[in-house]
Write a protein that holds these residues in place. Structure first.
Motif, mmCIF file in Angstrom:
data_model
loop_
_atom_site.group_PDB
_atom_site.id
_atom_site.type_symbol
_atom_site.label_atom_id
_atom_site.label_comp_id
_atom_site.label_asym_id
_atom_site.label_seq_id
_atom_site.Cartn_x
_atom_site.Cartn_y
_atom_site.Cartn_z
ATOM 1 N N PHE A 361 27.107 2.562 -10.786
ATOM 2 C CA PHE A 361 27.280 1.489 -9.810
ATOM 3 C C PHE A 361 26.179 0.465 -9.939
ATOM 4 N N LEU A 362 24.974 0.912 -10.051
ATOM 5 C CA LEU A 362 23.851 -0.019 -10.103
ATOM 6 C C LEU A 362 23.913 -0.879 -11.342
ATOM 7 N N LYS A 363 24.304 -0.219 -12.423
ATOM 8 C CA LYS A 363 24.363 -0.988 -13.685
ATOM 9 C C LYS A 363 25.454 -2.045 -13.612
ATOM 10 N N SER A 364 26.556 -1.638 -13.054
ATOM 11 C CA SER A 364 27.669 -2.615 -12.980
ATOM 12 C C SER A 364 27.320 -3.745 -12.043
ATOM 13 N N ALA A 365 26.747 -3.407 -10.913
ATOM 14 C CA ALA A 365 26.384 -4.440 -9.942
ATOM 15 C C ALA A 365 25.319 -5.354 -10.513
ATOM 16 N N ASP A 366 24.412 -4.754 -11.174
ATOM 17 C CA ASP A 366 23.319 -5.581 -11.760
ATOM 18 C C ASP A 366 23.885 -6.538 -12.791
ATOM 19 N N SER A 367 24.739 -6.003 -13.650
ATOM 20 C CA SER A 367 25.318 -6.855 -14.724
ATOM 21 C C SER A 367 26.163 -7.948 -14.116
ATOM 22 N N TYR A 368 26.892 -7.642 -13.040
ATOM 23 C CA TYR A 368 27.786 -8.623 -12.446
ATOM 24 C C TYR A 368 27.013 -9.741 -11.779
ATOM 25 N N ILE A 369 25.979 -9.343 -11.079
ATOM 26 C CA ILE A 369 25.156 -10.350 -10.392
ATOM 27 C C ILE A 369 24.487 -11.285 -11.410
ATOM 28 N N LYS A 370 24.135 -10.732 -12.519
ATOM 29 C CA LYS A 370 23.435 -11.566 -13.558
ATOM 30 C C LYS A 370 24.343 -12.625 -14.141
ATOM 31 N N LEU A 371 25.648 -12.385 -13.904
ATOM 32 C CA LEU A 371 26.570 -13.415 -14.410
ATOM 33 C C LEU A 371 26.289 -14.766 -13.760
ATOM 34 N N ILE A 372 25.816 -14.710 -12.527
ATOM 35 C CA ILE A 372 25.546 -15.958 -11.814
ATOM 36 C C ILE A 372 24.411 -16.726 -12.513
ATOM 37 N N ALA A 373 23.351 -16.011 -12.765
ATOM 38 C CA ALA A 373 22.187 -16.601 -13.463
ATOM 39 C C ALA A 373 21.731 -17.864 -12.795
ATOM 40 N N LYS A 374 21.665 -17.855 -11.477
ATOM 41 C CA LYS A 374 21.264 -19.027 -10.716
ATOM 42 C C LYS A 374 19.963 -18.759 -10.015
ATOM 43 N N GLU A 375 19.181 -19.736 -9.945
ATOM 44 C CA GLU A 375 17.890 -19.637 -9.267
ATOM 45 C C GLU A 375 18.113 -19.673 -7.743
ATOM 46 N N ASN A 376 17.391 -18.877 -7.008
ATOM 47 C CA ASN A 376 17.470 -18.775 -5.536
ATOM 48 C C ASN A 376 18.800 -18.184 -5.025
ATOM 49 N N TYR A 377 19.580 -17.707 -5.983
ATOM 50 C CA TYR A 377 20.861 -17.112 -5.557
ATOM 51 C C TYR A 377 20.577 -15.936 -4.641
ATOM 52 N N PRO A 378 21.264 -15.843 -3.546
ATOM 53 C CA PRO A 378 22.444 -16.553 -3.045
ATOM 54 C C PRO A 378 22.093 -17.546 -1.946
ATOM 55 N N ASN A 379 20.908 -18.107 -1.968
ATOM 56 C CA ASN A 379 20.454 -18.963 -0.877
ATOM 57 C C ASN A 379 20.772 -20.436 -1.090
ATOM 58 N N ASN A 380 21.480 -20.752 -2.113
ATOM 59 C CA ASN A 380 21.859 -22.162 -2.321
ATOM 60 C C ASN A 380 23.062 -22.490 -1.455
ATOM 61 N N ALA A 381 23.221 -23.696 -1.089
ATOM 62 C CA ALA A 381 24.261 -24.094 -0.126
ATOM 63 C C ALA A 381 25.657 -23.850 -0.685
ATOM 64 N N ASP A 382 25.827 -23.939 -1.948
ATOM 65 C CA ASP A 382 27.162 -23.829 -2.518
ATOM 66 C C ASP A 382 27.406 -22.472 -3.169
ATOM 67 N N ASP A 383 26.495 -21.503 -2.955
ATOM 68 C CA ASP A 383 26.658 -20.193 -3.594
ATOM 69 C C ASP A 383 27.843 -19.457 -2.974
ATOM 70 N N THR A 384 28.521 -18.674 -3.815
ATOM 71 C CA THR A 384 29.620 -17.793 -3.349
ATOM 72 C C THR A 384 29.307 -16.384 -3.777
ATOM 73 N N CYS A 385 30.025 -15.479 -3.272
ATOM 74 C CA CYS A 385 29.772 -14.072 -3.548
ATOM 75 C C CYS A 385 30.174 -13.777 -4.970
ATOM 76 N N VAL A 386 29.307 -13.135 -5.622
ATOM 77 C CA VAL A 386 29.555 -12.826 -7.013
ATOM 78 C C VAL A 386 30.680 -11.817 -7.159
ATOM 79 N N TYR A 387 30.955 -11.082 -6.072
ATOM 80 C CA TYR A 387 31.969 -10.055 -6.157
ATOM 81 C C TYR A 387 33.336 -10.541 -5.693
ATOM 82 N N CYS A 388 33.314 -11.260 -4.538
ATOM 83 C CA CYS A 388 34.611 -11.625 -3.962
ATOM 84 C C CYS A 388 34.824 -13.112 -3.902
#
Length: 854
Positions: A361-388
């Protein structure tokens, strides 16, 4: 010309002239006086050489001194007499088989006009001399022209000689024969003529004058031995110091100045080449092209400098060092990522992480979140959930994601991405840099193959830029490699060339603005260098020319030595003292002989080029404007006879019709004067004048000449084809002339001719004989047809009784003779033509009548 008596003073005048000139003139006078003939070329050269030595020309060895003293002079004398003229051919229409023998005293040749007298005279004149110098002789003009020839026999001092004359005047003793004809009068009386004979040895002056003329010609020839023409000098350019020097070349030209002007070294040659190149470039079109090229080069150079500066700004040591620093940080960060999940859990103190399910689970979640590769994620105004993909504006959703991130990872990956991004930015910037700076214009010149020079400094610069650029772009920067690009040196190198070109451009702009002035200056400098070079090659020739100019100056300063004016002055002095009065006395005596002393003719002498010349006038007026034709001829005869007395060569003198225009009184005087002259020198007279001819017959029997003067008479006739047919001369209108012819006709018969024609010819002679019978035999020549006086002393001898006895028969015979000779033209007046019997009968009676009056 011939010569005349001299006195010992003559040589004194010549010697005085020679002493005023110098040794060479003494040598000349001595040689001419000794030889009394023109000098040989060797003798002329000897005199000329001494002249040259006297005016300081150097001979090696020097000419030896010659001891010369005043020479002695004795005039030569000769006596020439013509003996025979024969074998005449090609002279007018003269018959070829005639022989004319000359009396040692006087020979008189008579004939009508056109019978050939002048032809014989021309032969003698062509070999002798005269006032009239025209000696052209033609053969029969009605036939093809042929050459002239004759045999002339003569004696010289009693010894016999002859010449075969061939139509031209050949040097011989017969050149002394003098001729006087009608054409001589105007020449003789001209206001300026040379004496026919050279008086009192004055021919020496003429000889020396001729030698001076020859020496003057040698002087001119000597002048030519010192040429001063230097053809190469025409290549010199106007206005150069060298040209000015050569143009003003003189005997005293400064030779040191020549050394200065002709000095030419390699430095001068290099300078000439340089200035010629400058001049080639100093063409307006060329300058404009060069200026345009420099502008292109400067533009490219400025571009290349900007490129270097751009590289300097974007490829720095600082970037190099930062990349090394970034690489070190990344190396540390990458080392942290190698701890994995266990390390992360350990770091955060999480439990039950080691199960398979949780780990996955951790590996998958980590890999999925890295897809965003955004700075300050998820605190940017236009950020969306990496999962849903739901909006993360909801605080709970955002907290969830943050919680996941905190559980799954720390900031290491973010820092790795950050450093890589910084390196990538540098690499991208450096990759854009030009590592191949090139020159497309010849800022640094051209190679031999005309390719453009690429300076080593720029080649090295490009190489280093390419190297460091490659390391940065290919992420191979190593802390072990020093960054060694010296931008300052490269920029200085380019800016230095830029300044040079700007200076050249400014010079071109200035040159264009002052093109004419610059061109004139360059051309002047080039001209001087070229002429300097030319003069250096021909320096020795110039030195020779200066030497030749000195020699020419010597010759010029002394050429007056050969001027004949001083000799003419000495001739005038000698003539006035030795000749003038003697000539005037003899001329006056001749005038008295012809009873013309009252004409008051003035005789004047002068000299011209060493020759004695004469002029005559009456009270400053030309004689031909004052005197009659007859008087002019008398004056000319007097001058001619006077000049003959100046001649020591006793040579024949020929008179061709000398009494034209003279009256009968003067004719008698001339005949007597020529008879007197024949006692001194041989005289030959040609005349067509009966009175003059008969005057010599009268003198022949005169007591003064009868025993001491030999007369020889010829008569000249023509046969209609040829002229110059000679026969014994007899007095004109003497009875014997016609009785001789009648004897021939009556004694020789018809000779194949018509009897009436022969008889008519005989009656013509009989008629003339009857006339002379009356005038000469009956009336004793009391009145002569060709005599100028009446001989009254003979009147008592006239036989009057015989006149009465024969006058009727004489008249009848004269009438018959007159009628017979007119028979051919007036046949109606003659009943029958004459016969030989009639002629013989009348001639027989004629001789009987003649006998009664003797």
């Amino acid at each position: 010309m011939t010569t005349g008596n001299t006195q010992r003073e003559l040589i004194d005048y010549l010697w005085e002239w020679a002493e005023s000139k110098g040794f060479w003139a003494k040598l000349l006078v001595h040689k001419v006086t000794t030889s009394q003939a023109p000098l040989t070329q060797i003798e002329k050269q000897e005199v000329f050489n001494y002249y040259l030595q006297e005016i300081t020309f150097i001979f090696e060895p020097p000419l030896p001194p010659i001891n010369i003293s005043k020479p002695t002079f004795t005039l030569p004398t000769r006596e020439i007499s013509l003996t025979k003229l024969s074998e005449v051919k090609g002279v007018n229409r003269l018959a070829e088989d005639q022989v004319m023998e000359f009396s040692p005293n006087i020979t008189v040749v008579y004939g009508n006009n056109g019978v050939g007298k002048t032809g014989y005279s021309r032969v003698l004149k062509a070999q002798g001399y005269s006032f009239d110098s025209n000696n052209d002789i033609l053969s029969n003009v009605h036939e093809e022209q042929v050459g002239q020839s004759a045999k002339i026999e003569f004696t010289l001092d009693g010894n016999p000689f002859y010449i075969n004359w061939e139509g031209i005047n050949l040097p011989s003793d017969l050149n002394a024969v003098s001729v006087f004809n009608s054409d001589c009068v105007n020449i003789s009386l001209s206001s300026n003529r040379e004496l026919l004979v050279t008086p009192k040895g004055f021919y020496l002056f003429s000889l020396i004058t001729n030698e001076l003329t020859a020496l003057s010609a040698m002087h001119t020839q000597q002048y030519s031995l010192y040429p001063i023409k230097m053809h190469w000098s025409e290549q010199l350019i106007e206005g150069t110091p060298q040209k000015l020097y050569i143009d003003s070349l003189a005997p005293n030209s400064d030779k040191q100045k020549l050394e200065e002007l002709s000095l030419y070294t390699q430095v001068n040659q290099d300078e000439l080449s340089k200035k010629e190149d400058e001049l080639k470039k100093l063409n307006k079109a060329t300058l404009e092209v060069n200026l345009k090229n420099i502008d292109f080069i400067l533009t490219e150079l400025a571009t290349n400098i900007s490129m270097v500066r751009n590289i300097q700004s974007n490829l720095t040591k600082n970037d190099w060092d930062i990349i090394i620093k970034y690489n070190a940080a990344l190396q540390i960060l990458k080392a942290k990522t190698k701890k994995g999940i266990a390390g992360l859990a350990e770091t955060h103190g999480l439990e039950q992480f080691n199960t398979v399910e949780f780990n996955t689970f951790l590996k998958s979640a980590d890999s999925y979140i890295k897809l965003i590769a955004k700075e300050n994620y998820p605190n940017n105004a236009d950020d969306t959930c990496v999962y849903c993909k739901q909006d993360l504006q909801n605080e709970h959703a955002r907290n969830l994601i943050e919680s996941y991130s905190k559980i799954l990872n720390d900031t290491t990956q973010e820092e790795i991405v950050k450093y890589k991004k910084l390196k990538t930015d540098i690499a991208e910037r450096v990759n854009l840099l030009n590592d191949g700076i090139m020159f497309h214009y010849p800022a640094f010149g051209l190679l031999e193959n005309n390719s453009i020079v690429q300076p080593k400094e720029i080649i090295d610069f490009n190489s280093k830029v390419k190297l460091y650029k490659s390391h940065i772009v290919n992420d191979s920067v190593s802390p072990n490699t020093e960054f060694e690009i010296n931008y300052k040196v490269t920029i200085q190198f380019l800016e230095k060339k830029q300044k040079e070109l700007i200076t050249s451009r400014d010079s071109l702009i200035k040159a264009l603005a002052n093109l004419e002035t610059a061109e004139i200056k360059l051309k002047k400098e080039i001209a001087e260098l070229k002429d300097r070079k030319l003069l250096s090659v021909h320096k020795q020739e110039v030195l020779t020319c200066i030497s030749n100019l000195s020699a020419r100056k010597l010759l010029d300063d002394n050429k007056v030595q050969f001027n004949t004016m001083s000799l003419s002055a000495k001739t005038t002095q000698a003539r006035e003292e030795l000749v003038a009065q003697d000539f005037q006395d003899k001329f006056t005596a001749e005038l008295k002989g012809f009873r013309k002393q009252h004409l008051d003719v003035n005789i004047g002498f002068f000299s011209q080029q060493g020759s004695s010349r004469i002029r005559q006038n009456i009270r400053q007026y030309d004689i031909n404007k004052v005197l009659s034709e007859g008087e002019q001829k008398t004056i000319a005869l007097c001058e001619f006879l006077t000049e003959l007395q100046l001649d020591t060569t006793v040579a024949p003198v020929v008179f061709d019709d000398p009494v034209n225009s003279l009256d009968h009184n003067v004719m008698q005087d001339v005949a007597k004067r020529l008879a007197d002259l024949s006692k001194e020198r041989q005289v030959i007279v040609f005349t067509h004048n009966v009175l003059f001819y008969n005057a010599f017959f009268a003198l022949q029997s005169h007591v003064t000449y009868k025993t001491n003067t030999d007369f020889n008479f010829y008569k000249v006739n023509t046969n209609g084809i040829n002229t110059g047919l000679l026969s014994e001369g007899t007095p004109i209108n003497k009875l014997k002339t016609y009785t001789s012819k009648l004897n021939i006709i009556c004694n020789n018969g018809l000779g194949g001719k018509n009897e009436n024609e022969v008889a008519s010819e005989g009656y013509a002679y009989l008629r003339a004989g009857l006339e002379l019978l009356v005038s000469n035999s009956i009336f004793k020549e009391i009145v002569g047809r060709y005599r100028n006086n009446i001989m009254m002393t003979l009147f008592p001898a006239v036989k009057g009784d015989m006149i009465e006895k024969h006058k009727a028969e004489i008249d009848g015979m004269f009438g018959r003779a007159s009628g017979f000779i007119r028979a051919h033209s007036h046949p109606e007046e003659q009943h029958s033509p004459p016969t030989m019997n009639d002629l013989k009968a009348d001639y027989k009676r004629f001789k009987i009548i003649e006998k009664d009056f003797k």
